[in-house]
Design a protein around this motif. Structure first.
Motif, PDB file in Angstrom:
ATOM      1  N   SER A   1       0.836  -1.209   0.000  1.00  0.00           N
ATOM      2  CA  SER A   1       0.000   0.000   0.000  1.00  0.00           C
ATOM      3  C   SER A   1       0.870   1.258   0.000  1.00  0.00           C
ATOM      4  O   SER A   1       0.568   2.235   0.681  1.00  0.00           O
ATOM      5  CB  SER A   1      -0.917   0.037   1.224  1.00  0.00           C
ATOM      6  N   ALA A   2       1.957   1.208  -0.761  1.00  0.00           N
ATOM      7  CA  ALA A   2       2.902   2.317  -0.715  1.00  0.00           C
ATOM      8  C   ALA A   2       2.948   3.050  -2.052  1.00  0.00           C
ATOM      9  O   ALA A   2       4.000   3.435  -2.524  1.00  0.00           O
ATOM     10  CB  ALA A   2       4.285   1.792  -0.366  1.00  0.00           C
ATOM     11  N   ALA A   3       1.787   3.211  -2.667  1.00  0.00           N
ATOM     12  CA  ALA A   3       1.745   3.905  -3.952  1.00  0.00           C
ATOM     13  C   ALA A   3       2.132   5.366  -3.749  1.00  0.00           C
ATOM     14  O   ALA A   3       1.450   6.104  -3.062  1.00  0.00           O
ATOM     15  CB  ALA A   3       0.350   3.810  -4.551  1.00  0.00           C
ATOM     16  N   GLU A   4       3.247   5.765  -4.341  1.00  0.00           N
ATOM     17  CA  GLU A   4       3.691   7.154  -4.204  1.00  0.00           C
ATOM     18  C   GLU A   4       2.972   8.017  -5.228  1.00  0.00           C
ATOM     19  O   GLU A   4       2.397   7.532  -6.179  1.00  0.00           O
ATOM     20  CB  GLU A   4       5.206   7.219  -4.409  1.00  0.00           C
ATOM     21  N   GLN A   5       3.039   9.311  -5.032  1.00  0.00           N
ATOM     22  CA  GLN A   5       2.425  10.246  -5.970  1.00  0.00           C
ATOM     23  C   GLN A   5       3.186  10.162  -7.285  1.00  0.00           C
ATOM     24  O   GLN A   5       4.343  10.556  -7.378  1.00  0.00           O
ATOM     25  CB  GLN A   5       2.486  11.676  -5.399  1.00  0.00           C
ATOM     26  N   GLN A   6       2.546   9.599  -8.313  1.00  0.00           N
ATOM     27  CA  GLN A   6       3.213   9.458  -9.607  1.00  0.00           C
ATOM     28  C   GLN A   6       2.389  10.134 -10.682  1.00  0.00           C
ATOM     29  O   GLN A   6       1.213  10.445 -10.492  1.00  0.00           O
ATOM     30  CB  GLN A   6       3.377   7.968  -9.943  1.00  0.00           C
ATOM     31  N   SER A   7       3.024  10.326 -11.853  1.00  0.00           N
ATOM     32  CA  SER A   7       2.308  10.978 -12.946  1.00  0.00           C
ATOM     33  C   SER A   7       1.255  10.034 -13.500  1.00  0.00           C
ATOM     34  O   SER A   7       1.346   8.809 -13.345  1.00  0.00           O
ATOM     35  CB  SER A   7       3.287  11.349 -14.065  1.00  0.00           C
ATOM     36  N   LEU A   8       0.245  10.617 -14.167  1.00  0.00           N
ATOM     37  CA  LEU A   8      -0.826   9.825 -14.766  1.00  0.00           C
ATOM     38  C   LEU A   8      -0.256   8.808 -15.748  1.00  0.00           C
ATOM     39  O   LEU A   8      -0.664   7.640 -15.762  1.00  0.00           O
ATOM     40  CB  LEU A   8      -1.832  10.742 -15.477  1.00  0.00           C
ATOM     41  N   ASP A   9       0.715   9.223 -16.577  1.00  0.00           N
ATOM     42  CA  ASP A   9       1.266   8.330 -17.598  1.00  0.00           C
ATOM     43  C   ASP A   9       1.919   7.104 -16.980  1.00  0.00           C
ATOM     44  O   ASP A   9       1.759   5.983 -17.460  1.00  0.00           O
ATOM     45  CB  ASP A   9       2.299   9.076 -18.468  1.00  0.00           C
ATOM     46  N   VAL A  10       2.666   7.310 -15.880  1.00  0.00           N
ATOM     47  CA  VAL A  10       3.351   6.191 -15.221  1.00  0.00           C
ATOM     48  C   VAL A  10       2.327   5.227 -14.613  1.00  0.00           C
ATOM     49  O   VAL A  10       2.397   4.009 -14.785  1.00  0.00           O
ATOM     50  CB  VAL A  10       4.324   6.713 -14.135  1.00  0.00           C
ATOM     51  N   LEU A  11       1.341   5.785 -13.884  1.00  0.00           N
ATOM     52  CA  LEU A  11       0.310   4.949 -13.264  1.00  0.00           C
ATOM     53  C   LEU A  11      -0.454   4.156 -14.325  1.00  0.00           C
ATOM     54  O   LEU A  11      -0.721   2.965 -14.174  1.00  0.00           O
ATOM     55  CB  LEU A  11      -0.671   5.818 -12.474  1.00  0.00           C
ATOM     56  N   LYS A  12      -0.795   4.850 -15.401  1.00  0.00           N
ATOM     57  CA  LYS A  12      -1.587   4.245 -16.471  1.00  0.00           C
ATOM     58  C   LYS A  12      -0.832   3.072 -17.103  1.00  0.00           C
ATOM     59  O   LYS A  12      -1.385   1.986 -17.312  1.00  0.00           O
ATOM     60  CB  LYS A  12      -1.874   5.317 -17.525  1.00  0.00           C
ATOM     61  N   GLN A  13       0.452   3.287 -17.381  1.00  0.00           N
ATOM     62  CA  GLN A  13       1.257   2.238 -17.999  1.00  0.00           C
ATOM     63  C   GLN A  13       1.371   1.021 -17.085  1.00  0.00           C
ATOM     64  O   GLN A  13       1.219  -0.121 -17.530  1.00  0.00           O
ATOM     65  CB  GLN A  13       2.655   2.786 -18.307  1.00  0.00           C
ATOM     66  N   GLU A  14       1.598   1.256 -15.783  1.00  0.00           N
ATOM     67  CA  GLU A  14       1.710   0.145 -14.833  1.00  0.00           C
ATOM     68  C   GLU A  14       0.407  -0.649 -14.755  1.00  0.00           C
ATOM     69  O   GLU A  14       0.413  -1.884 -14.717  1.00  0.00           O
ATOM     70  CB  GLU A  14       2.084   0.678 -13.440  1.00  0.00           C
ATOM     71  N   ASN A  15      -0.730   0.062 -14.747  1.00  0.00           N
ATOM     72  CA  ASN A  15      -2.033  -0.615 -14.657  1.00  0.00           C
ATOM     73  C   ASN A  15      -2.369  -1.382 -15.931  1.00  0.00           C
ATOM     74  O   ASN A  15      -2.995  -2.439 -15.884  1.00  0.00           O
ATOM     75  CB  ASN A  15      -3.133   0.395 -14.314  1.00  0.00           C
TER      76      ASN A  15
END
Length: 1019
Positions: free
Chosen positions: A704-718
């Protein structure tokens, strides 16, 4: 026979089973090879375990009573009930020859891995056919507990798949082979050296490969590939015994009785909680046992039930209370628990699970000693109970299991805020464990204690226990610029979306315009959630949408109309909104009554809501369902509907609430037709896309350690994790790659590959083709990512994926059909059991007028002697016939075409008839003529001229069922042979006339059934 390498693998497995972890485990009993030997072995073990009750060995008469009880178990559910027995002890009542009456112990669950329990492994058990016409069978490896078959393993060597083993076991079920002493089978295991699947035994109609699970590592949920590791973790003693008993769920849901074996993460979580409870000191510990984080849709009800059930049997637990977070869920949970209760409905028992009618009932059940020691109640009812002035501290060891524990953390909006804390203060010595799909960080930990076990949405999607999501962010009206986080949160502020009629109009238009695609041609339905900001009532907006849907329905043709309902609670607050809210609800109910011929009113709102839920999850008795339901907050948590695939959202959602709402759409149903849950957002596209990706990142991470990341990074990981769908263009490229591989395998869509290896590759590739086509068809147009629609622009769609319409038809009908036939023949199964149902860009159906025209044209060409033209026309006919989904129809038409081509059938006149009715009559005549020819030939070949007339033999064959030896039940064949005994040496064909009487009878039966089957296939 099994090949040498497969037998070698079998011996390796057996050898390993006898010494798992270098400790003596299963005893290999090599000499047992037959069913009778299994019964004798079982008899010896019963006698050994019941010495105190028996004076010696059981006589045949006495043991036959035991055999009858076992053999009369008709379903795995009945077998599960029998094995569980009463309070974990299974006994059989026997009348001894000396007049005594005894109960013989068969199973005692307190002796798992210990005591008198006997663990044996046998292999290559010979099983004679149960159904006439089916072959004898030989089972690979069977694990016996106290002499009864409990786990069955079917093995395949490397380069083969577990699917083949599953197909084999499905075939055994269809042939009723899991009967007699094998009635007690609980778990089926398909094993290759590098892939192992296990599933609960099931009747044929419920057999579903989607419920064949892999085992997983506890720490990271990675699948276990090695057969040795699987054997260590699952087939060791006592784990194998536990899996077949303690971790098996008897589901007694009416008309759907079944057994369910727990998945690895469910077993791990249950074990963790039980370990905590066993060590808990109810007098001194703080009560915080911990919490289970299992993603929404992963089966928390079963996990929590098993925890409650097994904990209720522990010596230090007197009562288990299952707390649900909403009164409305009490009945639903209580019904599920009572269905899972192995004692309920067995030998007249009522079970140990109860719900609570009122607070007095709750008090009585908590304080009085009773067998019913699992209590299901709501947090609201429990809170009111402990708040009564007359409440006295309860002097009992109570374990509280809290469902949807994230809602008990007091987030400022929860109705039950503070209730949990007041209950804990009033019952200070109780133990508490929470279950949630979306914990709040760090609040859930503060209330319940440490995380005991996690199974995240990322892991569940990877396991195909739930689906990923195809999410759209639609722009309707232009949103204001430079907005703050508070501006977009409708829990805080109102926005332009809340007051714009244009927004409502555009949302409704989008839903109607894309309904065909998103619902996969109306196979699935949808939920629509609406919420306005600034603490204003949302029900008027819900009704505005409701009215707009009715307005749009009135404009559209009947086939495009949607059955829409709206649901929200009646207002009893005495506020200024009350009158309007209730008038709106009454109007919605009246419309619903018109749609479904119901008679609800404001006195039966709960019944209306229940009926609406049944029509949305497609369980209504009358089969009349809803397309769309508009809600504010109802049904966004705890509502399971496998045949709902879309959620429309006109609000802002964050964190756990977003995951809960999205997860209404991702229940498994049909992985091809429903490849993902679809979610469509209609406000703040950029901001809501970020909130979604942030929520998925948080709830995919065990730390549960999701850091504040950019939309593009989060989107790619998901996207990489498979949680959200890739863009259309990325899936389109995957589709192109698959089409190219299919083209290479089939010589540019011309023919089936010759080698079995390439045919297996093709089979897997066609499944991938199906999945991708289905996924691509459900995308809607997006300005950022234009797509070619299989529904609206089929020509461009074909071009974009690299296949023509004609090639697609040949691939999905002719080649796929031939592949199914080859596979069925190779695996010795019926073609209906080959799991390959093709998805088409267009629905492919036979054009019967065109087919009749082609058949007549070929007949004319054959009649004129133009065989080259006729051969070419026959190819076109076979392509058209292949479009049928009905295997029997295809076989019948192909036989007819073959007879015309070989001149075995000739029309009365030429040109041949061009109308469907005349052609059907000709086909029936051709079949009838052919049958009489075959029967007459059979009579002459076998010397039956003086024994039976062709028409009488034809009548007998009519009663025959394909594949079964069913024609001598009243001695029909025997009489026929006896009548021919004197004549056949002189009038039969030479090769038959030379047979002696014994050989004649053997060969006659074989030839008769071959002839009868051939006729039946043609029909």
């Amino acid at each position: 026979m099994k090949n040498q390498s497969e037998l070698q693998f079998e011996r390796e497995v057996i050898d390993y089973l006898t010494r798992i972890g270098d400790v003596k485990q299963w005893e290999y009993v090599e000499e047992i090879k037959t069913t009778e030997q299994l019964w004798e072995n079982f008899k010896r073990i019963i006698e050994q375990n019941n010495r105190a009750r028996l004076e010696g060995e059981l006589s045949r008469t006495e043991f036959n009573q035991v055999k009858k009880i076992i053999s009369n178990l008709e379903t795995p559910y009945q077998a599960g009930q029998f094995l569980y027995g009463v309070n974990g002890v299974s006994e059989i009542e026997v009348d001894l020859d000396n007049g005594k009456h005894v109960f013989l112990m068969i199973f005692d669950q307190t002796q798992v891995g210990a005591g008198n329990t006997v663990y044996q492994v046998v292999n290559q058990i010979e099983r004679p056919k149960i159904i006439d016409g089916k072959p004898n069978r030989r089972f690979d490896v069977t694990l016996l507990i106290n002499g009864l078959p409990i786990l069955q393993i079917e093995l395949k060597k490397a380069l083969h798949s577990t699917t083949e083993s599953l197909n084999q076991m499905e075939q055994y079920i269809a042939e009723k082979q899991y009967s007699g002493i094998f009635s007690t089978l609980q778990i089926l295991i398909a094993m290759t050296p590098h892939d192992i699947r296990y599933m609960a035994n099931t009747p044929r109609e419920s057999f579903n490969r989607a419920f064949a699970f892999q085992w997983q590592e506890e720490e990271n949920a990675h699948p276990i590939r090695s057969w040795q590791t699987f054997t260590d973790k699952v087939l060791s003693i006592p784990m194998a015994h536990d899996l077949a008993t303690r971790f098996m769920v008897l589901d007694g849901t009416k008309n759907k009785e079944s057994i369910k074996v727990m998945r690895p993460y469910q077993v791990y979580a249950t074990k963790r909680v039980l370990e905590k409870v066993q060590k808990f000191d109810f007098c001194y510990d703080d009560g915080k046992l911990g919490y289970i984080w299992h993603t929404t849709g992963s089966g928390k009800t079963i996990t929590s039930f098993k925890t409650a059930w097994l904990a209720s049997r522990l010596s230090n637990v007197e009562k288990v209370v299952f707390l649900v977070d909403r009164i409305a869920l009490t009945n639903q949970t209580s019904d599920a628990y009572q269905a899972y209760d192995p004692v309920a409905s067995f030998e007249g028992k009522t079970g140990v699970v109860s719900d609570t009618a009122n607070i007095s009932d709750l008090h009585r059940k908590l304080t009085k000693k009773s067998d019913k020691n699992i209590i299901v109640t709501s947090i609201q009812k429990m809170s009111r109970y402990v708040s009564r002035e007359s409440f006295q501290p309860i002097n009992k060891n109570i374990l509280f299991i809290v469902d949807e524990a994230h809602r008990s953390t007091g987030d400022g909006n929860a109705e039950n805020e503070g209730m949990l804390e007041s209950i804990r203060k009033s019952i200070p010595n109780a133990a508490w464990v929470g279950y949630t799909g979306t914990p709040k960080f760090p609040e859930t930990k503060e209330i319940f204690g440490e995380l005991l076990h996690a199974y995240t949405i990322k892991e569940a999607i990877a396991d195909r226990n739930v689906l990923g999501f195809n999410v759209e962010f639609k722009e309707t009206i232009e949103p204001p610029k430079d907005v703050t986080e508070e501006d977009i949160d409708d829990n805080i502020r109102a926005s332009v979306y809340d007051v714009s009629p244009e927004h409502v109009e555009l949302v409704v238009k989008d839903i109607f315009d894309n309904w065909h695609k998103r619902s996969n041609d109306k196979k699935y339905n949808a939920l629509f959630t609406v919420h306005v900001g600034g603490n204003k009532a949302s029900t008027p907006r819900a009704m505005e949408y409701f009215d707009k849907f009715q307005e749009e329905n009135a404009k559209r043709p009947k086939k495009e109309r949607l059955k829409v309902a709206v649901s929200f609670s009646a207002d009893t607050s005495n506020s200024v909104r009350q009158l309007k809210t209730n008038e709106n609800l009454h109007r919605a109910i009246k419309h619903y009554n018109t749609l479904f011929k119901t008679a609800f009113d404001m006195t039966s709102v709960k019944d209306y809501t229940d009926d609406l839920a049944r029509r949305l999850n497609k369980t209504a008795d009358d089969g009349n369902y809803l397309d769309l339901v508009i809600v504010v907050d109802q049904l966004l948590t705890g509502f399971d509907a496998p045949e709902m695939n879309t959620l429309y959202i006109d609000r802002t959602l964050k964190g756990g609430n977003l995951i809960q709402a999205y997860s209404r759409t991702n229940r498994m149903h049909d992985f091809i037709a429903k490849p993902s849950g679809i979610v469509v957002n209609y406000r703040w596209p950029t901001q809501n896309e970020y909130e979604m990706n942030k929520a998925f990142a948080t709830y995919s991470n065990r730390e549960s350690a999701a850091e504040q990341q950019s939309l593009d990074v989060l989107k790619q990981e998901n996207q990489e994790a498979g949680i959200i769908s890739k863009p259309f263009k990325a899936v389109e490229q995957e589709m192109k790659d698959v089409v190219q591989k299919l083209s290479n395998l089939t010589d540019e869509f011309q023919q089936l590959p010759r080698s079995e290896k390439d045919q297996d590759k093709l089979f897997d590739m066609l499944k991938e083709y199906n999945r991708l086509i289905s996924q691509l068809k459900q995308y809607t147009t997006n300005e950022k990512d234009p797509e070619n629609s299989g529904y609206e622009n089929p020509e461009d769609f074909y071009e974009s994926v690299g296949i023509t319409e004609e090639e697609e038809v040949i691939l999905t009908t002719v080649i796929a059909g031939e592949l199914k036939e080859r596979r069925a023949k190779r695996e010795d199964i019926d073609i209906s059991q080959v799991n390959l149902s093709m998805v088409h860009v267009h629905d492919v159906t036979i054009n019967y007028d065109y087919l009749v025209e082609l058949i007549a044209k070929m007949a004319d060409e054959v009649h004129a002697g133009e065989m080259e033209k006729a051969s070419s026309t026959r190819e076109e006919i076979h392509i058209e016939i292949a479009k049928s989904e009905n295997e029997k129809e295809k076989s019948k038409m192909r036989t007819f075409v073959s007879k015309i081509f070989t001149k075995e059938f000739v029309f009365d006149r030429y040109p041949a008839p061009r109308d469907v009715e005349s052609m059907n009559q000709a086909m029936e005549q051709a079949q009838s003529d052919s049958n009489i020819k075959q029967i007459t030939h059979f009579i002459r070949t076998w010397g039956l001229d003086n024994s039976i007339m062709p028409k009488d033999l034809a009548q007998l064959v009519k009663k025959h069922r394909l594949g079964e030896e069913d024609m001598d039940k009243q001695g029909e064949l025997t009489n026929m042979m006896n009548n021919a005994k004197a004549d056949y040496p002189s009038i039969a064909s030479p090769e038959v006339a030379n047979l002696n009487w014994v050989r004649y009878r053997i060969q006659f039966r074989k030839a008769f059934y071959e002839m009868a089957d051939e006729i039946k296939k043609g029909e």
